[in-house]
Design a protein around this motif. Structure first.
Motif, PDB file in Angstrom:
ATOM      1  N   GLN A 103       0.833  -1.198   0.000  1.00 49.57           N
ATOM      2  CA  GLN A 103       0.000   0.000   0.000  1.00 49.57           C
ATOM      3  C   GLN A 103       0.868   1.249   0.000  1.00 49.57           C
ATOM      4  N   LEU A 104       0.402   2.278  -0.711  1.00 53.77           N
ATOM      5  CA  LEU A 104       1.100   3.555  -0.767  1.00 53.77           C
ATOM      6  C   LEU A 104       0.341   4.591   0.055  1.00 53.77           C
ATOM      7  N   VAL A 105       1.090   5.373   0.843  1.00 53.29           N
ATOM      8  CA  VAL A 105       0.485   6.468   1.606  1.00 53.29           C
ATOM      9  C   VAL A 105       1.167   7.761   1.191  1.00 53.29           C
ATOM     10  N   ALA A 112      -7.317   6.480  12.747  1.00 56.22           N
ATOM     11  CA  ALA A 112      -7.200   7.431  11.639  1.00 56.22           C
ATOM     12  C   ALA A 112      -6.676   6.764  10.373  1.00 56.22           C
ATOM     13  N   PHE A 113      -5.688   5.906  10.508  1.00 56.96           N
ATOM     14  CA  PHE A 113      -5.157   5.214   9.337  1.00 56.96           C
ATOM     15  C   PHE A 113      -6.126   4.146   8.834  1.00 56.96           C
ATOM     16  N   ALA A 114      -6.818   3.502   9.741  1.00 54.56           N
ATOM     17  CA  ALA A 114      -7.788   2.484   9.332  1.00 54.56           C
ATOM     18  C   ALA A 114      -8.900   3.089   8.479  1.00 54.56           C
ATOM     19  N   GLU A 115      -9.209   4.358   8.724  1.00 56.94           N
ATOM     20  CA  GLU A 115     -10.259   5.031   7.949  1.00 56.94           C
ATOM     21  C   GLU A 115      -9.908   5.165   6.476  1.00 56.94           C
ATOM     22  N   ILE A 116      -8.622   5.114   6.148  1.00 52.72           N
ATOM     23  CA  ILE A 116      -8.236   5.154   4.736  1.00 52.72           C
ATOM     24  C   ILE A 116      -7.751   3.781   4.255  1.00 52.72           C
ATOM     25  N   GLY A 117      -8.032   2.754   5.035  1.00 57.57           N
ATOM     26  CA  GLY A 117      -7.707   1.394   4.622  1.00 57.57           C
ATOM     27  C   GLY A 117      -6.319   0.925   4.953  1.00 57.57           C
ATOM     28  N   ASP A 128      -4.211  -0.645   7.778  1.00 55.12           N
ATOM     29  CA  ASP A 128      -4.355  -1.284   9.088  1.00 55.12           C
ATOM     30  C   ASP A 128      -3.152  -2.131   9.480  1.00 55.12           C
ATOM     31  N   GLY A 129      -2.090  -2.082   8.682  1.00 56.68           N
ATOM     32  CA  GLY A 129      -0.885  -2.833   9.014  1.00 56.68           C
ATOM     33  C   GLY A 129      -0.887  -4.264   8.534  1.00 56.68           C
ATOM     34  N   SER A 130      -1.943  -4.688   7.858  1.00 51.46           N
ATOM     35  CA  SER A 130      -2.015  -6.064   7.373  1.00 51.46           C
ATOM     36  C   SER A 130      -1.172  -6.280   6.116  1.00 51.46           C
ATOM     37  N   LEU A 148       3.844   5.242  11.836  1.00 51.68           N
ATOM     38  CA  LEU A 148       3.390   3.905  11.446  1.00 51.68           C
ATOM     39  C   LEU A 148       4.318   2.810  11.955  1.00 51.68           C
ATOM     40  N   THR A 149       5.621   3.070  11.923  1.00 50.67           N
ATOM     41  CA  THR A 149       6.599   2.044  12.311  1.00 50.67           C
ATOM     42  C   THR A 149       6.821   1.986  13.816  1.00 50.67           C
ATOM     43  N   LYS A 150       7.166   3.123  14.396  1.00 49.94           N
ATOM     44  CA  LYS A 150       7.604   3.156  15.786  1.00 49.94           C
ATOM     45  C   LYS A 150       6.450   3.161  16.787  1.00 49.94           C
ATOM     46  N   ILE A 151       5.317   3.741  16.397  1.00 50.03           N
ATOM     47  CA  ILE A 151       4.188   3.794  17.324  1.00 50.03           C
ATOM     48  C   ILE A 151       3.205   2.656  17.070  1.00 50.03           C
TER      49      ILE A 151
END
Length: 304
Positions: free
Chosen positions: A181-183, A238-243, A245-247, A267-270
């Motif tokens: 996924q790209l952010v 907040a990130f899950a709202e844009i799809g 979720d770390g999967s 995303l990485t450290k927290i």
């Protein structure tokens, strides 16, 4: 004081240890204030605005100029292992030193520094809230430049697992890497193609828009009004709202890779997600020939 070797402190047996609170990737202003004189702690300021360090910085902090200390002066690349290693040795960094970075603009470039350090195997901490929060709490600033006894620190070779390259994002755009996924963490106007870059910034691209398939998450959404990061639960939501979720593996990008480092850190450290930062970002991708671009605003050429 200008020399912080702490030999006198050690001589009387007042040895410090790093509290467990620093085991996380963020440290609080309260923690840092209590550990300013800890010989096992080194502080670096990585700010955007030129001259801000010289006007006053956290006592004991060493200045890092992101545009010269963290990049290769000849190639468009991050600092070499040798140059970064020399900088850290001169700052008195050992293998057991806790390194804390902070900066202005909600730790914008401090997070870039954390990413570069991480590439070379040095896990560092960010001062939560950065310079903005420190100043808001009326905590001390110092104009003196510290000196340290040099060390023989040896950095690891570059870890490419946290750095995305041009071909990596081209593969995602061309659906050749459907599991990634790209952010895009730029502003909505940059993402849509309405503008190429924020007003006043010189690093531009010929084309406007975003990499096909990228989700937009403006980087500042990760912090609260005081500049500190939002809670883990709030970030996750907040990130899950844009799809996101770390999967799946994630690649973050912006214009030149610095703002995306801030989101990479969140995303990485927290959150603990699998993330690479694409430091080539839009100034590389948006200037490339033969790659697809999604331009919601319909702009094609913004030159004369």
């Amino acid at each position: 004081m200008t020399s912080r070797t702490f030999s006198a402190i050690a001589a009387v047996g007042l040895l410090f240890t790093v509290p467990a609170a620093a085991a996380d990737s963020l440290v609080t202003a309260d923690w840092l204030q209590k550990n300013i004189d800890n010989p096992k702690v080194r502080i670096f300021e990585v700010s955007v605005d030129a001259g801000i360090y010289e006007r006053g910085h956290i006592p004991g902090a060493t200045n890092i100029r992101w545009h010269s200390d963290l990049v290769d002066p000849v190639r468009r690349d991050i600092a070499s292992k040798e140059s970064l290693q020399k900088l850290l040795q001169e700052a008195g960094i050992d293998e057991d030193t806790t390194v804390v970075l902070y900066g202005d603009n909600n730790n914008w470039f401090a997070a870039w520094g954390a990413w570069v350090f991480d590439v070379y195997g040095l896990d560092v901490k960010l001062l939560d809230g950065g310079r903005k929060y420190w100043e808001a709490q009326n905590l001390p600033l110092d104009s003196r430049v510290p000196t340290y006894t040099a060390t023989s620190l040896t950095l690891k070779d570059a870890d490419t697992s946290i750095r995305a390259r041009f071909q990596d994002v081209v593969n995602v755009a061309a659906s050749a890497a459907p599991g990634t996924q790209l952010v895009d963490i730029r502003s909505p106007k940059e993402y849509s193609g309405e503008i190429v870059a924020p007003e006043g910034f010189k690093e531009l691209a010929v084309r406007a828009g975003h990499i096909p398939g990228a989700k937009n998450f403006p980087w500042a959404k990760a912090v609260k009004e005081d500049g500190t990061f939002k809670s883990k639960d709030d970030l996750q939501k907040a990130f899950a709202e844009i799809g996101i979720d770390g999967s799946k593996p994630i690649i973050t990008y912006c214009r030149i890779g610095e703002r995306s480092s801030h989101t990479w850190f969140a995303l990485t450290k927290i959150l603990g997600y699998d993330v690479k930062n694409y430091d080539g970002s839009w100034t590389e991708y948006g200037n490339a020939v033969g790659v697809p671009v999604t331009n919601l605003a319909g702009t094609v050429w913004q030159g004369k």
